[in-house]
Design an enzyme around this catalytic site. Structure first.
Site, PDB file in Angstrom:
ATOM      1  N   GLY A  13       0.790  -1.228   0.000  1.00  0.00           N
ATOM      2  CA  GLY A  13       0.000   0.000   0.000  1.00  0.00           C
ATOM      3  C   GLY A  13       0.822   1.278   0.000  1.00  0.00           C
ATOM      4  O   GLY A  13       0.344   2.327   0.439  1.00  0.00           O
ATOM      5  N   ASN A  15       1.675   3.139  -2.497  1.00  0.00           N
ATOM      6  CA  ASN A  15       1.040   4.167  -3.350  1.00  0.00           C
ATOM      7  C   ASN A  15      -0.151   4.791  -2.640  1.00  0.00           C
ATOM      8  O   ASN A  15      -0.368   6.010  -2.716  1.00  0.00           O
ATOM      9  CB  ASN A  15       0.615   3.563  -4.687  1.00  0.00           C
ATOM     10  CG  ASN A  15       1.761   3.501  -5.673  1.00  0.00           C
ATOM     11  OD1 ASN A  15       2.248   4.537  -6.128  1.00  0.00           O
ATOM     12  ND2 ASN A  15       2.213   2.289  -5.987  1.00  0.00           N
ATOM     13  N   ARG A  96      -6.180  -7.862  -8.609  1.00  0.00           N
ATOM     14  CA  ARG A  96      -7.331  -8.636  -9.034  1.00  0.00           C
ATOM     15  C   ARG A  96      -7.732  -8.206 -10.440  1.00  0.00           C
ATOM     16  O   ARG A  96      -7.690  -7.010 -10.766  1.00  0.00           O
ATOM     17  CB  ARG A  96      -8.536  -8.368  -8.120  1.00  0.00           C
ATOM     18  CG  ARG A  96      -8.356  -8.793  -6.697  1.00  0.00           C
ATOM     19  CD  ARG A  96      -8.619 -10.254  -6.483  1.00  0.00           C
ATOM     20  NE  ARG A  96      -9.876 -10.701  -7.073  1.00  0.00           N
ATOM     21  CZ  ARG A  96     -10.151 -11.982  -7.319  1.00  0.00           C
ATOM     22  NH1 ARG A  96      -9.273 -12.918  -7.043  1.00  0.00           N
ATOM     23  NH2 ARG A  96     -11.308 -12.331  -7.854  1.00  0.00           N
ATOM     24  N   ILE A  97      -8.110  -9.194 -11.261  1.00  0.00           N
ATOM     25  CA  ILE A  97      -8.697  -8.854 -12.559  1.00  0.00           C
ATOM     26  C   ILE A  97     -10.169  -8.550 -12.309  1.00  0.00           C
ATOM     27  O   ILE A  97     -10.874  -9.333 -11.656  1.00  0.00           O
ATOM     28  CB  ILE A  97      -8.511 -10.012 -13.560  1.00  0.00           C
ATOM     29  CG1 ILE A  97      -7.027 -10.144 -13.889  1.00  0.00           C
ATOM     30  CG2 ILE A  97      -9.334  -9.780 -14.817  1.00  0.00           C
ATOM     31  CD1 ILE A  97      -6.679 -11.305 -14.795  1.00  0.00           C
ATOM     32  N   HIS A 114       0.181   1.156 -13.117  1.00  0.00           N
ATOM     33  CA  HIS A 114       0.797  -0.074 -13.613  1.00  0.00           C
ATOM     34  C   HIS A 114       2.301   0.166 -13.743  1.00  0.00           C
ATOM     35  O   HIS A 114       2.721   1.208 -14.258  1.00  0.00           O
ATOM     36  CB  HIS A 114       0.189  -0.448 -14.969  1.00  0.00           C
ATOM     37  CG  HIS A 114       0.744  -1.718 -15.523  1.00  0.00           C
ATOM     38  ND1 HIS A 114       0.407  -2.957 -15.010  1.00  0.00           N
ATOM     39  CD2 HIS A 114       1.634  -1.947 -16.518  1.00  0.00           C
ATOM     40  CE1 HIS A 114       1.069  -3.900 -15.681  1.00  0.00           C
ATOM     41  NE2 HIS A 114       1.817  -3.313 -16.598  1.00  0.00           N
ATOM     42  N   GLU A 179       6.447   6.180  -8.870  1.00  0.00           N
ATOM     43  CA  GLU A 179       4.995   5.967  -8.745  1.00  0.00           C
ATOM     44  C   GLU A 179       4.427   6.875  -7.665  1.00  0.00           C
ATOM     45  O   GLU A 179       3.337   7.431  -7.796  1.00  0.00           O
ATOM     46  CB  GLU A 179       4.701   4.496  -8.403  1.00  0.00           C
ATOM     47  CG  GLU A 179       5.035   3.529  -9.524  1.00  0.00           C
ATOM     48  CD  GLU A 179       4.613   2.096  -9.196  1.00  0.00           C
ATOM     49  OE1 GLU A 179       3.557   1.901  -8.592  1.00  0.00           O
ATOM     50  OE2 GLU A 179       5.367   1.168  -9.563  1.00  0.00           O
TER      51      GLU A 179
HETATM   52  C1  GAR Z   1       3.152  -1.064  -7.566  1.00  0.00           C
HETATM   53  O1  GAR Z   1       4.397  -1.170  -8.166  1.00  0.00           O
HETATM   54  C2  GAR Z   1       2.053  -1.018  -8.616  1.00  0.00           C
HETATM   55  O2  GAR Z   1       2.430  -0.335  -9.766  1.00  0.00           O
HETATM   56  C3  GAR Z   1       1.880  -2.496  -8.898  1.00  0.00           C
HETATM   57  O3  GAR Z   1       1.973  -3.123  -7.657  1.00  0.00           O
HETATM   58  C4  GAR Z   1       2.802  -2.348  -6.804  1.00  0.00           C
HETATM   59  C5  GAR Z   1       2.025  -2.063  -5.545  1.00  0.00           C
HETATM   60  O4  GAR Z   1       2.831  -1.445  -4.580  1.00  0.00           O
HETATM   61  N1  GAR Z   1       0.627  -2.742  -9.539  1.00  0.00           N
HETATM   62  C6  GAR Z   1       0.438  -3.717 -10.420  1.00  0.00           C
HETATM   63  O5  GAR Z   1       1.297  -4.503 -10.750  1.00  0.00           O
HETATM   64  C7  GAR Z   1      -0.970  -3.785 -10.981  1.00  0.00           C
HETATM   65  N2  GAR Z   1      -1.013  -4.635 -12.118  1.00  0.00           N
HETATM   66  P1  GAR Z   1       2.170  -0.747  -3.320  1.00  0.00           P
HETATM   67  O6  GAR Z   1       1.212  -1.764  -2.699  1.00  0.00           O
HETATM   68  O7  GAR Z   1       3.322  -0.485  -2.411  1.00  0.00           O
HETATM   69  O8  GAR Z   1       1.470   0.506  -3.765  1.00  0.00           O
END
Ligand code: GAR
Length: 195
Positions: A13, A15, A96-97, A114, A179
């Site tokens: 989490g 982001n 999740r899709i 992404h 990100e």
């Molecule tokens: C991030 O790198 C995000 O871009 C990726 O998962 C990570 C989550 O990190 N998302 C995907 O791959 C979606 N297909 P976080 O839980 O620390 O935000």
């Protein structure tokens, strides 16, 4: 107008945390009438839930394994999300899709981040695939969500170099730092456009 933000996570989490921090530092409630009102996870042990609770944000866990079908899970998820009457639903590492019905329900208010420079490298293992292809640059994309996985209008992107000898983990960390810059920025920009 009250612009409630609901964030969906599956893991650390970071982001989500970056968006919450930006919302508080940037005074989104006062300036934009917007705030993160709930964080929902499909995993009870998602570390991000602790951050959310520590920041007095409502949390909920919906274990997808407890549902008989993707449709049943998404239907329950929609009920949980809609309790908060969201102006924006933010997918932040929500692994999740989603069903077409879910995506349609939140049309124009559902976004995702992404870890690749879309349209390159949709799906999983983006960093290893970028390294294997000999890419000189990698990055991340904030985009609107459509029924097609990792497609939809691009809202923001960040680019980082792929360095000699990079591992997928080293590249992932470099991308993740960016990100945390572009996701809050994209969310703020969308909120600003909403009247
Ligand atoms: C991030 O790198 C995000 O871009 C990726 O998962 C990570 C989550 O990190 N998302 C995907 O791959 C979606 N297909 P976080 O839980 O620390 O935000």
């Amino acid at each position: 107008m009250n612009k409630n933000i609901v964030i969906l996570i599956s893991g650390s989490g970071s982001n989500m945390a970056a968006i919450v921090k930006a919302s508080r530092k940037g005074h989104w409630p006062q300036r934009l009438g917007a705030q993160v009102v709930a964080v929902i996870s499909n995993k009870a042990d998602a570390a991000g839930l602790v951050f959310a609770r520590d920041h007095q944000i409502a949390t909920a866990v919906l274990n997808h394994k407890a549902f008989g079908s993707r449709e049943a899970f998404d239907a329950a998820l929609m009920v949980e999300i809609d309790r908060h009457e969201p102006a924006l639903v933010v997918l932040a590492g929500f692994m999740r899709i989603l069903t077409p019905g879910f995506v349609q329900h939140y049309e124009d208010r559902l976004i995702n981040i992404h870890p690749s420079l879309l349209p390159a490298f949709t799906g999983l293992n983006t960093h290893q695939r970028a390294i294997d292809m000999g890419c000189k640059f990698a990055g991340a994309t904030v985009h609107r969500v459509t029924a097609e996985l990792d497609h939809g209008d691009i809202l923001d992107q960040a680019v980082v170099p792929v360095l000699l000898g990079d591992t997928a983990q080293a590249l992932a960390e470099r991308v993740l730092t960016q990100e945390h810059v572009i996701y809050p920025r994209a969310v703020e920009s969308l909120l600003t456009q909403m009247t």
